[in-house]
Scaffold this active site. Sequence first.
Site, mmCIF file in Angstrom:
data_model
loop_
_atom_site.group_PDB
_atom_site.id
_atom_site.type_symbol
_atom_site.label_atom_id
_atom_site.label_comp_id
_atom_site.label_asym_id
_atom_site.label_seq_id
_atom_site.Cartn_x
_atom_site.Cartn_y
_atom_site.Cartn_z
ATOM 1 N N TYR A 99 34.605 36.597 37.235
ATOM 2 C CA TYR A 99 35.018 36.273 38.232
ATOM 3 C C TYR A 99 34.559 34.630 38.442
ATOM 4 O O TYR A 99 35.471 33.474 39.256
ATOM 5 C CB TYR A 99 35.035 36.463 39.639
ATOM 6 C CG TYR A 99 34.789 38.003 39.641
ATOM 7 C CD1 TYR A 99 36.722 38.687 39.727
ATOM 8 C CD2 TYR A 99 34.581 39.081 39.746
ATOM 9 C CE1 TYR A 99 36.448 39.211 39.688
ATOM 10 C CE2 TYR A 99 34.647 40.358 39.498
ATOM 11 C CZ TYR A 99 35.715 41.313 39.556
ATOM 12 O OH TYR A 99 36.482 41.920 40.027
ATOM 13 N N ASN A 125 43.299 38.857 49.075
ATOM 14 C CA ASN A 125 42.966 39.619 48.267
ATOM 15 C C ASN A 125 41.530 40.857 48.301
ATOM 16 O O ASN A 125 40.827 40.756 49.094
ATOM 17 C CB ASN A 125 41.673 38.702 47.564
ATOM 18 C CG ASN A 125 40.966 39.455 46.562
ATOM 19 O OD1 ASN A 125 41.119 40.249 45.595
ATOM 20 N ND2 ASN A 125 40.641 38.615 45.086
HETATM 21 C C1 DQA Z 1 40.060 41.597 42.628
HETATM 22 C C2 DQA Z 1 39.696 42.463 41.254
HETATM 23 C C3 DQA Z 1 39.654 43.798 41.915
HETATM 24 O O1 DQA Z 1 39.946 45.024 41.059
HETATM 25 C C4 DQA Z 1 37.401 43.947 42.213
HETATM 26 O O2 DQA Z 1 37.498 44.947 42.351
HETATM 27 C C5 DQA Z 1 37.732 42.936 42.959
HETATM 28 C C6 DQA Z 1 38.554 41.133 42.836
HETATM 29 C C7 DQA Z 1 40.513 39.726 41.783
HETATM 30 O O3 DQA Z 1 40.374 38.878 42.653
HETATM 31 O O4 DQA Z 1 40.381 39.314 40.344
HETATM 32 O O5 DQA Z 1 36.893 42.926 43.539
HETATM 33 O O6 DQA Z 1 40.053 41.521 43.731
#
Ligand code: DQA
Length: 150
Positions: free
Chosen positions: A25, A77
């Site tokens: 991330y 998101n």
């Molecule tokens: C997410 C992808 C999801 O699978 C994960 O659970 C997240 C972040 C992303 O922004 O890449 O919490 O939404």
Amino acid sequence: MSVRTALVLHGPNLNLLGVREPSVYGRVTLAQLDRMIREHARRRGMRVECRQSNVEGQLVDWLQSAQGDGFGGVVFNPGAFTHYSLALRDAVAAITVPVVEVHLSNVHGREEFRRHSVIAAVARGQISGFGPQSYLLGLDALAALARARR
Ligand code: DQA
């Protein structure tokens, strides 16, 4: 309604951005991401409000009240709720303001369970894999939708 004012919703665990799995991330914190989003919106003459919650029901409430609160579109998101929350799917389907689903990581290139989104079919579209840019592209998508409606 034009998308002069957009709501950005961050789902669960996104408050940990910057320290959470940085190899996936990145190192940008949620506060820094929100600043990038606000700056991008400002340059495009849009106003934006960013909110984060780890609680599914809170996200449902914010989606339901988006139009009444004056927002013309939502960049969303849903975090891990993406993959299983039918309550969030139903909330997105229930509202008339356009919702763009965004993800920092490319969910289609990760674990099998992340490849399915229960939100995607009821969102206007999905943007995935561009890091913080995914949110900026989401705002641009809302602006493009508004222009196309004019
Ligand atoms: C997410 C992808 C999801 O699978 C994960 O659970 C997240 C972040 C992303 O922004 O890449 O919490 O939404």
